[in-house]
Write a protein that holds these residues in place. Sequence first.
Motif, PDB file in Angstrom:
ATOM      1  N   ASN A  96       0.830  -1.203   0.000  1.00  8.83           N
ATOM      2  CA  ASN A  96       0.000   0.000   0.000  1.00  8.83           C
ATOM      3  C   ASN A  96       0.867   1.257   0.000  1.00  8.83           C
ATOM      4  O   ASN A  96       0.543   2.249  -0.676  1.00  8.83           O
ATOM      5  N   HIS A  98       3.825   1.511  -1.324  1.00  3.79           N
ATOM      6  CA  HIS A  98       4.348   1.642  -2.688  1.00  3.79           C
ATOM      7  C   HIS A  98       3.279   2.233  -3.611  1.00  3.79           C
ATOM      8  O   HIS A  98       3.578   3.100  -4.454  1.00  3.79           O
ATOM      9  N   ARG A  99       2.020   1.809  -3.440  1.00  5.65           N
ATOM     10  CA  ARG A  99       0.934   2.285  -4.295  1.00  5.65           C
ATOM     11  C   ARG A  99       0.702   3.784  -4.110  1.00  5.65           C
ATOM     12  O   ARG A  99       0.567   4.527  -5.096  1.00  5.65           O
ATOM     13  N   GLU A 102       3.434   5.865  -5.708  1.00  4.39           N
ATOM     14  CA  GLU A 102       3.234   5.968  -7.149  1.00  4.39           C
ATOM     15  C   GLU A 102       2.092   6.929  -7.464  1.00  4.39           C
ATOM     16  O   GLU A 102       2.136   7.670  -8.461  1.00  4.39           O
TER      17      GLU A 102
END
Length: 335
Positions: A96, A98-99, A102
């Motif tokens: 999460n 990392h998401r 991004e």
Amino acid sequence: MKNFNTNNWILAGLLVSITFASALYFWKTPDSWESMDGFAAGNSRIQATAVDIATKSGGRIEEITAAEGEWVKAGQLLVKMDAEEIEADQHVSEANLHRVREGKRYAQAIVIQRESELTLAKKDLLRIQELVEGGSASKQLLDQHQARLYSSEAGLQAARVRVSEAQAAIEAAIAQVGKIKVRLKDSLLVSPRDGRVLYRLAEPGEILGIGGKVLTIIDLSDVYMTVFLPTQQANQVSIGADARIILDAFPDIAVPAKVSFISPRSQFTPRAVETRTEREKLMFRIKVKIDPELLKRYAEHVKTGVPGMVYVQLDPNIPWPDDLPPLLSLDETLE
């Protein structure tokens, strides 16, 4: 008749001698001088500060690394709880994070796009204004480009808000990852201090709830005995007063100690004491603590529950009796 009187005198002399010898013996024993002025005494048992090693959250015990009676050090791993579910939550929280990172990059790209659109809208508006002034374009076209400029400005503002939201999401995700790491750390139960394992209260495979106890450790650097003294003697005791402990296991040695606590409240009496007689029955709890350096030297011999006598010096000007067993020192060896 003369022989009878002589025998009586001999028998009486023997009885007097025996009585005198007995009185002299008991006078020289510690039980006799405990009632002397300047001293107080009481029987008790060795106690030590106990610390429970318990779970912070419920779960299954995976491994226990310490057995009863084993010495442990501060920071030593004692119990490992099953952390499979926590590790799975950690993977989810890291994904999460990392998401949302991004997502912030995407929001930043949108900001760049909106800035480019706004720049173009401004240039087009300037061209249309020149054409309108020259009569080559209609006023309606000018209004359209003016609205396009306002829309580009709003779009840029919205894109910047999305960047702020993405940053907040990142911070929340980082906090969630940190929370999972704390849970993982809490699944490893370590010893808070040096000591000895007194009880092993659970075994691997058992499922415990929040606060479930696994081990009990005693801190052998904090060993003491508790005695109860009447009001008159308790009033004469001061914090730091000298004390001596004679254990049943080592009756020929006196362990030096200090008074570390005097209870501010009486015990073993009614709540409301009305008469003088009742007031004289008040008992106060006195805690006598053994020197930590001495305990460290003889840690292998320290055992809780050992009975003994505690002698407290009420008046520092009155010396300790000569018949008291010799004091235990750091250089001696107990057998």
